[in-house]
Design a protein around this motif. Structure first.
Motif, PDB file in Angstrom:
ATOM      1  N   CYS A  50      -0.588 -53.735 -27.844  1.00 40.43           N
ATOM      2  CA  CYS A  50      -0.411 -53.720 -26.396  1.00 40.43           C
ATOM      3  C   CYS A  50      -0.172 -55.141 -25.912  1.00 40.43           C
ATOM      4  CB  CYS A  50      -1.580 -53.068 -25.682  1.00 40.43           C
ATOM      5  SG  CYS A  50      -3.151 -53.940 -25.832  1.00 40.43           S
ATOM      6  N   ILE A  51       0.381 -55.225 -24.703  1.00 37.04           N
ATOM      7  CA  ILE A  51       0.725 -56.511 -24.121  1.00 37.04           C
ATOM      8  C   ILE A  51       0.353 -56.496 -22.643  1.00 37.04           C
ATOM      9  CG2 ILE A  51       3.120 -55.775 -23.633  1.00 37.04           C
ATOM     10  CD1 ILE A  51       3.972 -58.672 -24.370  1.00 37.04           C
ATOM     11  N   SER A  52      -0.173 -57.601 -22.159  1.00 36.02           N
ATOM     12  CA  SER A  52      -0.572 -57.689 -20.759  1.00 36.02           C
ATOM     13  C   SER A  52       0.659 -57.691 -19.859  1.00 36.02           C
ATOM     14  CB  SER A  52      -1.387 -58.969 -20.537  1.00 36.02           C
ATOM     15  OG  SER A  52      -0.589 -60.114 -20.812  1.00 36.02           O
ATOM     16  N   SER A  53       0.434 -57.511 -18.579  1.00 38.01           N
ATOM     17  CA  SER A  53       1.548 -57.420 -17.635  1.00 38.01           C
ATOM     18  C   SER A  53       2.379 -58.700 -17.610  1.00 38.01           C
ATOM     19  CB  SER A  53       1.038 -57.104 -16.231  1.00 38.01           C
ATOM     20  OG  SER A  53       0.133 -58.104 -15.804  1.00 38.01           O
ATOM     21  N   SER A  54       1.738 -59.837 -17.802  1.00 42.91           N
ATOM     22  CA  SER A  54       2.455 -61.119 -17.797  1.00 42.91           C
ATOM     23  C   SER A  54       3.099 -61.428 -19.139  1.00 42.91           C
ATOM     24  CB  SER A  54       1.500 -62.240 -17.431  1.00 42.91           C
ATOM     25  OG  SER A  54       0.557 -62.436 -18.477  1.00 42.91           O
ATOM     26  N   GLY A  55       2.635 -60.732 -20.165  1.00 39.97           N
ATOM     27  CA  GLY A  55       3.106 -61.023 -21.521  1.00 39.97           C
ATOM     28  C   GLY A  55       2.303 -62.109 -22.198  1.00 39.97           C
ATOM     29  N   GLY A  56       1.296 -62.626 -21.508  1.00 29.93           N
ATOM     30  CA  GLY A  56       0.548 -63.739 -22.060  1.00 29.93           C
ATOM     31  C   GLY A  56      -0.523 -63.361 -23.060  1.00 29.93           C
ATOM     32  N   SER A  57      -0.842 -62.085 -23.131  1.00 33.50           N
ATOM     33  CA  SER A  57      -1.892 -61.634 -24.036  1.00 33.50           C
ATOM     34  C   SER A  57      -1.421 -60.400 -24.799  1.00 33.50           C
ATOM     35  CB  SER A  57      -3.148 -61.292 -23.242  1.00 33.50           C
ATOM     36  OG  SER A  57      -4.147 -60.756 -24.065  1.00 33.50           O
ATOM     37  N   THR A  58      -1.669 -60.386 -26.096  1.00 34.62           N
ATOM     38  CA  THR A  58      -1.293 -59.250 -26.921  1.00 34.62           C
ATOM     39  C   THR A  58      -2.452 -58.845 -27.825  1.00 34.62           C
ATOM     40  OG1 THR A  58      -0.354 -60.702 -28.624  1.00 34.62           O
ATOM     41  CG2 THR A  58       1.158 -59.881 -26.944  1.00 34.62           C
ATOM     42  N   LYS A  59      -2.438 -57.602 -28.240  1.00 31.62           N
ATOM     43  CA  LYS A  59      -3.438 -57.099 -29.175  1.00 31.62           C
ATOM     44  C   LYS A  59      -2.737 -56.242 -30.223  1.00 31.62           C
ATOM     45  CE  LYS A  59      -7.118 -57.007 -25.710  1.00 31.62           C
ATOM     46  NZ  LYS A  59      -8.098 -56.177 -24.961  1.00 31.62           N
ATOM     47  N   TYR A  60      -3.321 -56.214 -31.417  1.00 28.23           N
ATOM     48  CA  TYR A  60      -2.747 -55.442 -32.506  1.00 28.23           C
ATOM     49  C   TYR A  60      -3.852 -54.726 -33.279  1.00 28.23           C
ATOM     50  CZ  TYR A  60       1.364 -58.367 -31.707  1.00 28.23           C
ATOM     51  OH  TYR A  60       2.434 -59.004 -31.131  1.00 28.23           O
ATOM     52  N   ALA A  61      -3.522 -53.546 -33.764  1.00 21.09           N
ATOM     53  CA  ALA A  61      -4.406 -52.874 -34.695  1.00 21.09           C
ATOM     54  C   ALA A  61      -4.415 -53.669 -36.003  1.00 21.09           C
ATOM     55  CB  ALA A  61      -3.912 -51.455 -34.945  1.00 21.09           C
ATOM     56  N   ASP A  62      -5.531 -53.633 -36.702  1.00 26.00           N
ATOM     57  CA  ASP A  62      -5.625 -54.381 -37.962  1.00 26.00           C
ATOM     58  C   ASP A  62      -4.553 -53.945 -38.954  1.00 26.00           C
ATOM     59  OD1 ASP A  62      -9.281 -54.581 -38.012  1.00 26.00           O
ATOM     60  OD2 ASP A  62      -7.775 -55.837 -37.035  1.00 26.00           O
ATOM     61  N   SER A  63      -4.189 -52.678 -38.891  1.00 23.51           N
ATOM     62  CA  SER A  63      -3.233 -52.134 -39.856  1.00 23.51           C
ATOM     63  C   SER A  63      -1.826 -52.701 -39.696  1.00 23.51           C
ATOM     64  CB  SER A  63      -3.182 -50.604 -39.741  1.00 23.51           C
ATOM     65  OG  SER A  63      -2.831 -50.220 -38.425  1.00 23.51           O
ATOM     66  N   VAL A  64      -1.521 -53.297 -38.534  1.00 24.05           N
ATOM     67  CA  VAL A  64      -0.165 -53.808 -38.309  1.00 24.05           C
ATOM     68  C   VAL A  64      -0.141 -55.305 -38.044  1.00 24.05           C
ATOM     69  CG1 VAL A  64       0.486 -51.561 -37.359  1.00 24.05           C
ATOM     70  CG2 VAL A  64      -0.103 -53.440 -35.796  1.00 24.05           C
ATOM     71  N   LYS A  65      -1.310 -55.910 -37.986  1.00 22.80           N
ATOM     72  CA  LYS A  65      -1.395 -57.334 -37.666  1.00 22.80           C
ATOM     73  C   LYS A  65      -0.608 -58.145 -38.704  1.00 22.80           C
ATOM     74  CE  LYS A  65      -5.280 -58.017 -35.688  1.00 22.80           C
ATOM     75  NZ  LYS A  65      -6.728 -58.220 -35.440  1.00 22.80           N
ATOM     76  N   GLY A  66       0.203 -59.075 -38.210  1.00 21.95           N
ATOM     77  CA  GLY A  66       1.015 -59.891 -39.097  1.00 21.95           C
ATOM     78  C   GLY A  66       2.358 -59.286 -39.445  1.00 21.95           C
ATOM     79  N   ARG A  67       2.544 -58.016 -39.134  1.00 17.36           N
ATOM     80  CA  ARG A  67       3.812 -57.337 -39.450  1.00 17.36           C
ATOM     81  C   ARG A  67       4.566 -56.927 -38.187  1.00 17.36           C
ATOM     82  NH1 ARG A  67       3.753 -52.538 -41.913  1.00 17.36           N
ATOM     83  NH2 ARG A  67       1.681 -51.935 -41.132  1.00 17.36           N
ATOM     84  N   PHE A  68       3.832 -56.551 -37.152  1.00 17.85           N
ATOM     85  CA  PHE A  68       4.436 -56.089 -35.902  1.00 17.85           C
ATOM     86  C   PHE A  68       4.278 -57.161 -34.830  1.00 17.85           C
ATOM     87  CE2 PHE A  68       3.867 -51.188 -36.489  1.00 17.85           C
ATOM     88  CZ  PHE A  68       4.473 -51.283 -37.736  1.00 17.85           C
ATOM     89  N   THR A  69       5.266 -57.227 -33.942  1.00 18.19           N
ATOM     90  CA  THR A  69       5.213 -58.149 -32.814  1.00 18.19           C
ATOM     91  C   THR A  69       5.654 -57.426 -31.551  1.00 18.19           C
ATOM     92  OG1 THR A  69       5.760 -60.031 -34.239  1.00 18.19           O
ATOM     93  CG2 THR A  69       6.012 -60.339 -31.870  1.00 18.19           C
ATOM     94  N   ILE A  70       4.796 -57.478 -30.543  1.00 16.00           N
ATOM     95  CA  ILE A  70       5.129 -56.864 -29.255  1.00 16.00           C
ATOM     96  C   ILE A  70       5.599 -57.951 -28.300  1.00 16.00           C
ATOM     97  CG2 ILE A  70       2.778 -57.058 -28.324  1.00 16.00           C
ATOM     98  CD1 ILE A  70       3.196 -54.275 -27.037  1.00 16.00           C
ATOM     99  N   SER A  71       6.577 -57.602 -27.462  1.00 16.50           N
ATOM    100  CA  SER A  71       7.087 -58.551 -26.473  1.00 16.50           C
ATOM    101  C   SER A  71       7.605 -57.758 -25.276  1.00 16.50           C
ATOM    102  CB  SER A  71       8.194 -59.420 -27.064  1.00 16.50           C
ATOM    103  OG  SER A  71       9.301 -58.630 -27.469  1.00 16.50           O
ATOM    104  N   ARG A  72       7.859 -58.466 -24.203  1.00 18.00           N
ATOM    105  CA  ARG A  72       8.375 -57.768 -23.024  1.00 18.00           C
ATOM    106  C   ARG A  72       9.367 -58.660 -22.302  1.00 18.00           C
ATOM    107  NH1 ARG A  72       3.561 -55.868 -19.726  1.00 18.00           N
ATOM    108  NH2 ARG A  72       5.159 -55.250 -18.223  1.00 18.00           N
ATOM    109  N   ASP A  73      10.310 -58.016 -21.636  1.00 17.70           N
ATOM    110  CA  ASP A  73      11.284 -58.688 -20.787  1.00 17.70           C
ATOM    111  C   ASP A  73      11.223 -57.983 -19.439  1.00 17.70           C
ATOM    112  OD1 ASP A  73      13.473 -59.685 -19.453  1.00 17.70           O
ATOM    113  OD2 ASP A  73      14.766 -59.711 -21.208  1.00 17.70           O
ATOM    114  N   ASN A  74      10.446 -58.523 -18.534  1.00 21.37           N
ATOM    115  CA  ASN A  74      10.263 -57.856 -17.242  1.00 21.37           C
ATOM    116  C   ASN A  74      11.560 -57.808 -16.435  1.00 21.37           C
ATOM    117  OD1 ASN A  74       7.618 -57.315 -17.847  1.00 21.37           O
ATOM    118  ND2 ASN A  74       6.742 -58.832 -16.444  1.00 21.37           N
ATOM    119  N   ALA A  75      12.447 -58.755 -16.668  1.00 25.02           N
ATOM    120  CA  ALA A  75      13.733 -58.731 -15.962  1.00 25.02           C
ATOM    121  C   ALA A  75      14.544 -57.506 -16.370  1.00 25.02           C
ATOM    122  CB  ALA A  75      14.504 -60.006 -16.249  1.00 25.02           C
TER     123      ALA A  75
END
Length: 125
Positions: A50-75
Motif C-alpha cells: 500500500c501507499i499513502s495518499s502523498s506517496g511518501g510512505s509505502t508498506k509491503y508484505a514480507d512475501s513480496v518485500k524487495g521484489r515489488f515496488t508500489i508507486s503513484r502518479d496523482n496527475a
C-alpha cells in the motif's frame, strides 16, 4: 460512476516481471491511500502493498518485500505495482482498493471504500 480499473496482468515465467496499473475514474485519488491485495483460489485475501495518499510512505508484505515496488502518479490518477522476480506463489487475482485516509494499512481491508474488478497474474513455466 466511481470505479477503479486494474490492468497489466498476464502469464509470465518465473523470474519475470509485470507492472500492474490501477486507474481511477469518477473521483480523484489524491486523498486516498491505495492498497494492492491478492487472492489465490482456495486462499484468503492477502494484503500485498500500500501507499499513502502523498506517496511518501509505502508498506509491503514480507512475501513480496524487495521484489515489488508500489508507486503513484496523482496527475494521472493512477497507482502502479511493479512486480519483479515473480514466483509461482505470486499467482493470484490482484485487486487495488482506495482507503479514504492519508496513511495506508494492509490489515484493515474492510475500511477500503472502492475496489477494482481484479486482474489475473499467473506465474508458470
Amino acid at each position: 460512476q466511481l470505479q477503479l480499473v486494474e490492468s497489466g496482468g498476464g502469464l509470465v515465467q518465473p523470474g519475470g516481471s509485470l507492472r500492474l496499473s490501477c486507474a481511477a475514474s469518477g473521483f480523484t485519488l489524491d486523498y486516498y491511500a491505495i492498497g494492492w491485495f491478492r487472492q489465490a483460489p482456495g486462499k484468503e485475501r492477502e494484503g500485498v502493498s500500500c501507499i499513502s495518499s502523498s506517496g511518501g510512505s509505502t508498506k509491503y508484505a514480507d512475501s513480496v518485500k524487495g521484489r515489488f515496488t508500489i508507486s503513484r502518479d496523482n496527475a494521472k490518477n493512477t497507482v502502479y505495482l511493479q512486480m519483479n522476480s515473480l514466483k509461482p506463489e505470486d499467482t493470484a487475482t490482484y485487486y487495488c482498493a482506495a482507503l479514504p485516509y492519508s496513511n495506508c494499512d494492509l490489515g484493515r481491508p474492510y475500511e477500503y471504500d472502492y475496489w477494482g474488478q481484479g486482474t489475473q497474474v499467473s506465474v508458470s513455466s
